[in-house]
Each structure stands twice: as C-alpha cells, then as structure tokens.
Design an enzyme around this catalytic site. Structure first.
Site, PDB file in Angstrom:
ATOM      1  N   ASN A   1       0.808  -1.232   0.000  1.00 53.71           N
ATOM      2  CA  ASN A   1       0.000   0.000   0.000  1.00 53.71           C
ATOM      3  C   ASN A   1       0.833   1.270   0.000  1.00 53.71           C
ATOM      4  O   ASN A   1       0.691   2.148   0.842  1.00 53.71           O
ATOM      5  CB  ASN A   1      -1.001   0.010   1.163  1.00 53.71           C
ATOM      6  CG  ASN A   1      -0.332  -0.020   2.515  1.00 53.71           C
ATOM      7  OD1 ASN A   1       0.804  -0.453   2.635  1.00 53.71           O
ATOM      8  ND2 ASN A   1      -1.017   0.472   3.528  1.00 53.71           N
TER       9      ASN A   1
ATOM     10  N   ASP B   1      -3.425  -5.692   1.872  1.00 55.14           N
ATOM     11  CA  ASP B   1      -3.405  -5.272   3.276  1.00 55.14           C
ATOM     12  C   ASP B   1      -3.945  -3.861   3.447  1.00 55.14           C
ATOM     13  O   ASP B   1      -3.583  -2.950   2.723  1.00 55.14           O
ATOM     14  CB  ASP B   1      -1.978  -5.327   3.817  1.00 55.14           C
ATOM     15  CG  ASP B   1      -1.930  -5.013   5.301  1.00 55.14           C
ATOM     16  OD1 ASP B   1      -2.624  -5.689   6.060  1.00 55.14           O
ATOM     17  OD2 ASP B   1      -1.213  -4.073   5.685  1.00 55.14           O
TER      18      ASP B   1
ATOM     19  N   HIS C   1      -2.109 -10.078  11.286  1.00 50.93           N
ATOM     20  CA  HIS C   1      -2.404  -9.385  12.560  1.00 50.93           C
ATOM     21  C   HIS C   1      -3.695  -9.808  13.279  1.00 50.93           C
ATOM     22  O   HIS C   1      -4.637  -9.039  13.411  1.00 50.93           O
ATOM     23  CB  HIS C   1      -2.373  -7.874  12.390  1.00 50.93           C
ATOM     24  CG  HIS C   1      -3.045  -7.320  11.164  1.00 50.93           C
ATOM     25  ND1 HIS C   1      -4.324  -7.632  10.812  1.00 50.93           N
ATOM     26  CD2 HIS C   1      -2.583  -6.471  10.213  1.00 50.93           C
ATOM     27  CE1 HIS C   1      -4.630  -6.988   9.702  1.00 50.93           C
ATOM     28  NE2 HIS C   1      -3.596  -6.288   9.318  1.00 50.93           N
TER      29      HIS C   1
ATOM     30  N   ASP D   1       3.736  -5.397  12.002  1.00 52.66           N
ATOM     31  CA  ASP D   1       2.867  -4.476  11.246  1.00 52.66           C
ATOM     32  C   ASP D   1       3.410  -3.046  11.348  1.00 52.66           C
ATOM     33  O   ASP D   1       2.676  -2.085  11.575  1.00 52.66           O
ATOM     34  CB  ASP D   1       1.418  -4.550  11.760  1.00 52.66           C
ATOM     35  CG  ASP D   1       0.441  -3.872  10.796  1.00 52.66           C
ATOM     36  OD1 ASP D   1       0.877  -3.429   9.716  1.00 52.66           O
ATOM     37  OD2 ASP D   1      -0.754  -3.774  11.137  1.00 52.66           O
TER      38      ASP D   1
ATOM     39  N   HIS E   1       4.360   6.693  10.602  1.00 48.99           N
ATOM     40  CA  HIS E   1       3.602   7.867  10.157  1.00 48.99           C
ATOM     41  C   HIS E   1       4.343   9.138  10.540  1.00 48.99           C
ATOM     42  O   HIS E   1       5.157   9.138  11.466  1.00 48.99           O
ATOM     43  CB  HIS E   1       2.212   7.890  10.812  1.00 48.99           C
ATOM     44  CG  HIS E   1       1.282   6.871  10.265  1.00 48.99           C
ATOM     45  ND1 HIS E   1       0.823   6.905   8.960  1.00 48.99           N
ATOM     46  CD2 HIS E   1       0.720   5.768  10.825  1.00 48.99           C
ATOM     47  CE1 HIS E   1       0.016   5.872   8.757  1.00 48.99           C
ATOM     48  NE2 HIS E   1      -0.063   5.157   9.870  1.00 48.99           N
TER      49      HIS E   1
END
Lengths: 431, 308
Positions: free
Chosen positions: A101, A159, A239, A312, A316
């Site tokens: 992604n 994902d 997850h 995971d 950010h």
C-alpha cells in the site's frame, strides 16, 4: 572476510539446537557451526578473521518481519526504504516483507522492481515486496501475480484494503496457489467495521468513539478458512487480534487446513483501556482489544495456533498523528520495539526461546518460501545477536525509522539486538 | 472551597464536591439574569473564545450570554468562518488563539477527545461544550441543577434516559453526574441505540420505554437525529415514535410528579409528544435552558479563579 562468533548460546529451531557453540561465517554463508571452532580458527589464520566474543549473548537465525510498511514510493515523509531497513537492522531484523500500500500501490512489475532496487541501494536488510491482490487494491481485478513474482514479490495481499468480494478472494487464492505464492489476508469485514475507531466494548462506549467489533475480523477469517478448505489452497491471516479469531484458526488447523497466522506485539501487550487518554499513538487497525483477547493471543502463540510474530510496522509523520483522534492515521512504528516486546513472552513463560525464534524467523521463512530462518552450514549468513539482559528505555527520538509513532515511548524493556549480520556483513552494531 | 481544575473536559473527572460547588455557585448567579440590568463586572477584562466546530444555537448562545452577563469579552468562531476551511489543523488554530492570550476557550467538536487534545497542549482553560458522542459536561450540570431545584435533591431519584444512547454525549455526562450524585439510572432504547457494555457504567438497561419509566422521578428524552436512519439503527421515524415517544398515555407509568427533560432541540411528535413538551406541570425543558446560563456563568467564574 571471515567472522567468528564465539562464546554465545546458539539457538536454531530448524536444527533443534540450543547450546553454547561457535559459528564461522565465510563469503556471506555460514561455513561451520560447532564447538571449539575458535581454537582451530585462531591457530590457522587469525589475522584474516574477525573474532567476536559474545559471552552471555544469544545468537539466532536472522529475524524476519513478514509484515511491514516501508511507504516508498510516494509517502517518503513517513518512511523510506533506507530508513525502514535501518530501523529493521537496528531492531534485529535481517529480512522484512513490505506491504503493497505505497503510492502508487505495488500492483505491477515496475513498482516491485523499484522497491527491490531501492533496497539494494540501501544495502541493509533484505527486502521482500508483497504484491497487491487487485489492481490499485481496489478489490475488482486481479493483478499480474506471475509477472510480479518474476520481479521479486514473495506473497500477495491487499493489506489495509480488505478484499470484500469473496469470489475475487477465491480466485486470488486459487491462482496464487498454482504459483506457490502465499496469500496474506487482512481480515476485516468493512461493513461491520464501518467507520469505527477503536475496539467495540466498554471503552468505546465511555469514550464515545465508534467501535470496531471483533466479529469484523472474525467473520472474514471464517470466510478465508472456508475458501481455503473448499479450494484446497492456503492462506495466511495477518495481525490476529481477537479471542474469536484465535479459536477459528485453532479449529481450522485441527482439521488439517493449510492456514497460518500472525499477531503483532501490541496485541499481546496492550489493551483498549489505554485509549482513555485519546493518545493517537494507540490507534491501530485492527484496534487494541480487551484483556480477554490479549490472554487468548498469548495462548494462541503458546499452543502454536499463531505461527508468527510480525509487528505491522506502520510509520507515520507527525501530521498524521497530531490531530483529533478520529482523523488520526492507524498504525505503530514497530520494528525497533518488536523484539524486546516479544522477549517479554519468554520472560513471562508464554514461550521458550526456541519457540520465539521460530515465530520471528523460521516460521515466516517457511510461510514465505524463503531460504532463511536457519543457522545450518551453507545457509546465508543472516544472523541476529541478542543481549537478553540488556535493559533499555524506548525513546522514539533515537528510532532509525522516520515514524516516531510508538505507544511504547518511555517504556522500560529488557532484551535487545546488539548485532545484526546480513549476508555475512555487519549491518548494525549496538554493542 | 477552591476550584482546582484547569479545564472542564467531562463529568467523569469531577468529584461530588466539585459538582456541588459548581451547582451552588450557579444558584448564586441565577438571580443576575432576572435583574433589569443583567450584568455584573466580575469578569471584566477577561476574554473568552467560543470555538465551535459543530452547529449549535442553544449552547453557543448560552455561553455567550453567560460571559457577557459577567462582563467578559467574547469572541465566537464557528467552523464556517474560521481557518478550518483553509485546512488549518485544530492544534494550529488553538496555538494561534493561545498566542492572543484569552482566558478560556470553549470548544465544541464532532470528534470525541478534541477538547482533551487542546487541554494537553495549551495553557488556557478549556471547557468542553460537547465532543462527539463523548461528553457534554455543561449540559449534565444544568440538568442536575434543574433536577435539584425541582426535586430538592438528586440522591435516591430514579432517572430514566430514553433514546439514542449510543450517539448521545448528554446521556454519558448525565450517567456520570447523576450516578455520582446518588441517583438510580435506567436507560431505554432499541438495542441498536444501546452501546456495548453500557451496563458497566452502573445503569439498568431496557429495550422498552414502558419498562424504563415505571416509577421514574425524572424522564429525560434524547433527540433522534434523522440522519441516523441511514445507519440502519431504526427503520423509520414512524415506527420509532410509535414505541419510544413519551406521550400522555405512557407517562402515567412514571411517578405522578415526574419531570420531563430534553436537551433540545426537540423533534415534536418523534421522541416527545407536543402536549407533554408544552405541559408546564411536568415539562422542565425551558427551565433547563434557563439554568444553562447560570451553570456556564459559574464555570467561567470558577475557572478564572473566582472564589479564591
């Protein structure tokens, strides 16, 4: 260049090995493993050999995180392949698989090739791209699995954008199986999760934050298990966060289905009670669940239902997190805390060391068909050296990752990777 | 007693003593609004910013009147006129306002926790005027003040809160406040409007209006938001009103001297029948609005150091 690691406890689940031994690395491979290599090596050509004394340390096959987000191309302010792999080796990971992604999404050969090239340039950890299941992860048209596999993807997944169309997922699993390409499913029925923000339960109720029910995850896991059984293919569940999910996967495994699963450190460490501060660093998808779920995740790890720990890693920027809770991005920058949080499972007797290393190296290698996850002679010299006693405090300011978004900032932890060797070269030395 | 809190973020954080202090202070301010000259100089020179990111008539006006009656300067910022439309973040907006040295920032926001974010970052006092489905502390305080005035006490009363509990910040704040003050709380609504594990807040929960209002001293009706129909939490207003509208008939189940409350704005004929809403023998809806000004005056006063 030869490296001799001596004096450490060596754990290799593949060889059923847990003993004090020496290990000699030569030409990027593991040349020899055994007792007293050091004596003979020293006497022969000590000038050409780098001897590293590791008394009290644990040497394991290089750790593999099969679920990371590297953000490049397109979202370099969050992370680059260089910064993400720097975080990986600092966290003890010699190999990572990265989700598609990015922007644009890794749904074709050229993006896959770009990621691989950037990883070679960074020259830190091995990077294995995961391709998208559907074009643009939009859930309607399958991507060119075969072409991307030739370019280097090792699995496929949409994902973060769950495949809501069950028929498309069926076709993806069938087509991928014929290529021996694992399918990784982010299980979330988006009709059930809606625009939810945190686990649906007491805390979502008192905080007035819209809930994401556990069944949003469980309903899709049940679907994937049914598809895998019907089509006689395999699936890997990403997850896992709820007790119900663990139960479904456990039952499927009992019936002999080819289902594997992972969980992340935050799902066995934190509960939704932490959301009371509205701290967006605790916002993650799937959301932090209840105490009961945390216990079930630990049981699932302990009894083998959950094969893998993957963090995971979702870095950010500040702008993504320093906003109102409901506008904040989901995710935790996890590569640099994953190992220590997972070592706590050994300290708390949930797992033995060998089981832990299986879940962080051997099993991900097996699931992704990587020639990794072992210290057998002849294998690639990917090695992680762990100091199991080292006490440290998480400080996001010293993260190699650009993502400083960690709910574990300030937390005291014990155990850390102090040396990360990839292909016989030292890529991180924290001694 | 001195009021020690910097902010009013929720009733959850207030002690019984603090609630009593606020209510007593508010009672002393009630009289000002009945004077010919409705103004005292108490907060002269203080600046209060009403930062409203969500539409509001009653609450914003109430805060503004409260501030003006105490002689504070007030500035109203609503999302349509602010830099929100230019894409400025809440934090940047707040830091800019902070730099202009106001004394109190009153914020309403559709995102739960937004006032808490501000309170952590800036030095001025923050009053939560409603954050998403989380809390609406000033509403609960004015509700408690109204109940106390009408019933002489809160402790021991049975209070029924009816309607869309899930989306109601009024319900949450009142559950915290009224249970701290010793009331027994029952909730009712269709199961689609009852949030998960709500009973852990120490309330009894029914899916039927009639079961909930039996022998109630206070019935609090919540507004049904029409747009929620799209989320399938109820099939139609028609069906909802047939089963959850407080009317002449079902109100007989409550105590004879029951009082009926509503945070407004009311949907006549949906959650409350017009004759009940307008019946001065039971409806205290406009008393609530009246108390709102006094409660907000009390908070502005206490947060700017009044009572020291």
């Amino acid at each position: 260049m030869k490296i001799l690691l001596t004096g450490a406890r060596i754990i290799d689940p593949v060889q059923n090995m847990d003993a004090n031994m020496d290990i000699l690395l030569e030409n990027g491979k593991i040349a020899k493993i055994g007792v007293d290599i050091s004596k003979s090596a020293k006497s022969k050509d000590s000038e050409k050999i780098k001897i590293i004394e590791l008394a009290g340390m644990i040497v394991v096959p290089g750790l593999i995180d099969m679920h990371t987000h590297l953000r490049e191309p397109g979202l370099e302010y969050k992370e680059t392949i260089a910064s993400g792999t720097a975080a990986a080796v600092a966290g003890g990971f010699t190999s990572i698989a990265c989700m598609p992604n990015t922007s644009p999404i890794n749904d074709n050969r050229s993006i896959t090739e770009f990621i691989r090239r950037k990883a070679v340039e960074a020259a830190l950890a091995n990077v294995y791209p995961i391709g998208a299941i559907s074009n643009g992860s939009a859930g309607s048209q399958l991507t060119e699995f075969w072409d991307m596999k030739e370019a280097g993807i090792i699995a496929i997944s949409d994902d973060g954008k769950p495949v809501m169309d069950a028929a498309l997922m069926r076709r993806a699993m069938e087509y991928a199986y014929s290529l021996r390409l694992p399918v990784i499913s982010h299980c979330e029925d988006t009709n059930l999760s809606g625009n939810g923000l945190i686990n649906e339960g007491y805390y979502s109720t008192i905080l007035g934050l819209r809930g994401i029910p556990g069944i949003a995850e469980e309903a899709m896991i049940a679907r994937e298990i049914l598809i895998a059984e019907f089509t006689n293919t395999c699936v890997h569940i990403a997850h896992v966060s709820t007790a119900g999910s663990v139960r479904l996967i456990r039952d499927a495994k009992k019936r002999g289905l080819k289902v594997t699963a992972e969980t992340a450190p935050h799902y066995f460490t934190l509960t939704d009670e932490a959301l009371q501060s509205y701290d967006t660093n605790f916002k993650v998808n799937p959301p932090l669940r209840s105490e009961e779920d945390v216990e079930a995740i630990k049981e699932g790890l302990s009894d083998g239902t959950l094969d893998v720990i993957a963090c995971d890693h979702a870095p950010h920027g500040r702008t993504d997190k320093e906003v109102e809770f409901e506008y904040a991005a989901n995710g935790i920058s996890g590569l640099e805390t994953s190992l220590a949080l997972s070592i706590s499972l050994v300290q708390n007797k949930v797992l033995g060391w060998s089981e832990l290393i299986s879940k962080m190296s051997t099993n991900p290698a097996r699931i992704l068909n990587l020639p990794k996850g072992t210290l057998e002679a002849g294998a690639e010299a990917d090695i992680t050296v762990i100091d199991p006693q080292l006490k440290w405090i998480v400080d996001v300011q010293v993260f190699r990752s650009r993502g400083k978004n960690s709910p574990f900032h300030g937390r005291p932890l014990q155990g850390k990777a102090i040396l990360t060797i990839v292909g016989g070269e030292i890529k991180y030395d924290g001694r | 007693m001195k009021f020690e809190k910097k902010d009013i973020l929720g009733i959850k954080d207030l002690t019984v003593d603090e609630i009593n202090l606020i209510l007593e202070t508010a009672e002393s301010f009630l009289e000002i609004s009945t004077r010919k000259i409705k103004k005292v100089p108490t907060l002269r020179g203080k600046t209060i910013i009403n930062l409203f990111y969500e539409a509001s008539t009653r609450t914003r006006t109430s805060f503004e009147i409260a501030a003006k009656r105490l002689s504070a300067d007030t500035i109203n910022i609503s999302s349509s006129t602010s830099s929100v439309v230019k894409g400025e973040t809440l934090i940047d907006t707040a830091r800019n306002l902070e730099a202009m040295n106001p004394d109190i920032i009153v914020i309403r926001h559709s995102a739960a926790g937004a006032p808490h974010l501000l309170a952590r970052l800036i030095k001025q006092s923050i009053i939560n005027a409603g954050d998403g489905a989380h809390e609406h502390p000033t509403q609960a305080l004015l509700d408690m003040m109204t109940i106390k005035e009408k019933k002489g006490k809160i402790s021991g009363l049975k209070v029924a809160i009816i309607g869309d509990i899930e989306h109601s910040r009024v319900a949450r704040s009142n559950i915290y406040g009224l249970s701290k003050m010793g009331a027994q709380i029952v909730l009712a609504g269709p199961a689609t409007m009852l949030p998960r594990n709500i009973e852990q807040m120490g309330v009894d929960v029914f899916t039927n209006l009639k079961d909930a209002i039996i022998d109630a001293d206070v019935v609090m009706m919540l507004r049904i938001q029409l747009e929620r129909q799209k989320q399938s939490i109820f099939p139609s207003l028609r069906e909802y009103s047939q089963h959850y509208c407080l009317n002449r008939n079902n109100i007989k189940l409550a105590k004879k001297d029951v009082i009926v409350m509503h945070p407004g704005p009311i949907n006549r004929g949906v959650e409350i029948s017009p004759d009940i809403a307008d019946d001065p023998s039971c409806s205290v809806i406009l008393d609530q609005v009246n108390k709102g000004v006094a409660v907000r005056m009390a908070l502005l006063y206490l947060l700017t150091g009044g009572g020291e």
